[in-house]
Design a protein around this motif. Structure first.
Motif: not given
Lengths: 289, 159
Positions: A100-110, A35-38
């Motif tokens: 490692k360079l995509i978004a941040d650790p919290v966003v990468r959880n979703r 859902g982090h784009s939609l």
């Protein structure tokens, strides 16, 4: 305050169920993964689906596994899992370097692999990785599965092969013994989209490049790829001169646009330099393997 | 639609619109104002809560997606024995000035320590890289998280 338009919600319990829900709720229904784009698009009212079909319970679409000579990544696999995957670290360090360079650790959880692929942002890092490795994607509908080469998956910005009533279920990459791989990205600040990125794999055998793949993102490369540069390099010795020539061919094939992330000529320069850096490291890794 | 969301150990049943964001469910429906609502664009990280033991940005998740799941907010950090070490660390190290980013920083900080009790300063900095402190207080935030790592739950805490 940004609030999405009214929307209905249904939670899928299996891929078959999700496909059934898609059919039932019509052409303006959309599946939702991380859902982090939609969700941001819905808040800005750029996207106004009538129904969201939540795929987050679908364990059958999660995980990374080896099947024969392929690595299979389920569409609902989170970025965090890709980053930490021992299988991918062993075969394709390019994933870890990119993640490692995509978004941040919290966003990468979703955020998910399938979500990123289907969002098809012209600056998506995973699209460059996928294009470099040249795998396939599996798309399912009620009438069955079809397999599409990853380099044919994107029609253009925000457009993919996934049609109404279809769901991307997995991405598959061939394992290449002895391959080295690397990812290079320039971003304005931590977690941002790239100004430009290049990802490559190279197999060096008996002193020559026997196989290679070059992926580029955010620089207007067709299908996120640089086939001319790959053709040039295969069969040649991985000398600095040849790598530089391949990088120049790759950059020449790009058509970046000037925007808030930088002017077009700068992006073209980055495409060349980042391809060269990635090639150097991938060659070294392959020769050391 | 009806949802049942467990927040800080309590099941809450509410009838909500599917478009409601999790951060607003927590703040408006439940009145738990510890979770802050900042940039609205998943950049600032002040809205970070845990969903099933992992931090997420609650401005970028619909509350209905948390139906049947566990949510933990900053109000859930304190235990029967008092403050969580991550909270104590922010006190000890002056880890906040205005306090707006603090709930998100503490939720991510607690998760980072749980994953890696011996976490380095560099790893903490990377771990909170999706969260913004506009008082430019990162140095003390990193020290506060380090403090909590060095004073695990159950160890003697001095106020």
């Amino acid at each position: 305050m940004q609030t999405p338009a009214p929307v209905d919600y249904a939670r899928a319990t299996s891929v078959d169920h999700a496909l059934q829900l898609l059919e039932q709720h019509g052409e303006d229904a959309r599946v939702i993964a991380g859902g982090h784009s939609l969700i941001p698009m819905m808040r800005l009212r750029i996207a106004s689906p009538t129904t969201l079909i939540d795929l987050n319970d679908l364990d059958e679409l999660k995980g990374i596994r080896v099947e024969g000579n392929e690595i299979v990544i389920g569409a609902m696999t989170r970025h965090a899992e890709v980053l930490d995957s021992a299988i991918l670290a062993e075969h394709y360090p390019i994933f870890r370097e990119a993640e490692k360079l995509i978004a941040d650790p919290v966003v990468r959880n979703r955020g998910t692999v399938g979500g990123s692929m289907c969002q098809a942002d012209p600056s998506e890092d995973l699209s460059a990785v996928g294009s470099a490795l040249g795998g396939t994607v599996v798309i399912r509908s009620k009438s069955g599965s079809r397999t599409v080469p990853i380099r044919e998956f994107h029609f253009g910005p925000y457009m993919t092969q996934v049609a109404d009533g279809e769901i991307l279920t997995e991405v598959r990459f061939p394992i290449r013994p002895g391959a080295g791989s690397a990812y290079e990205k320039v971003e304005r600040r931590v977690g941002d989209w790239p100004v430009a990125s290049a990802g490559v794999f190279v197999v060096v055998r008996d002193g020559v490049v026997s196989d290679c793949g070059i992926g580029l993102t955010a620089v207007g490369a067709e299908h996120f790829s640089a086939p001319g540069a790959e053709e040039f390099l295969v069969g040649k010795a991985p000398t600095e001169e040849n790598l530089a020539q391949a990088a120049a061919i790759a950059a020449d094939s790009c058509s970046p646009v000037s925007d808030q992330r930088g002017p077009a000529d700068y992006k073209k320069h980055l495409a060349q330099e980042l391809t060269l850096r990635a090639l150097r490291r991938a060659v070294a890794a392959s020769q050391g393997a | 639609m009806d949802v049942t969301i467990n927040v800080n150990g309590t099941d809450y049943i509410r009838d909500i619109e599917p478009r409601m964001l999790l951060v607003h469910f927590i703040r408006e429906e439940l009145g738990l104002r510890g979770t802050h609502w900042g940039c609205d664009t998943s950049n600032c990280g002040t809205c970070v809560v845990w969903v099933d033991d992992e931090p997420v940005k609650s401005c970028t998740m619909l509350a209905v997606m948390a139906d049947g799941h566990r949510v933990k907010t900053v109000e859930g950090l304190e235990g029967p024995d008092g403050l969580d070490p991550i909270q104590q660390g922010f006190i000890e190290c002056h880890g906040l000035q205005c306090g707006f980013c603090t709930p998100g920083m503490m939720m991510t900080g607690r998760w980072l320590i749980d994953k890696n009790p011996d976490i380095s300063e560099e790893e903490i900095r990377e771990g909170i890289s999706g969260q913004i402190c506009r008082c430019t207080g990162y140095k003390n935030i990193v020290e506060a998280i380090r403090w909590a790592a060095e004073h695990p739950k159950g160890s003697e805490v001095t106020a």
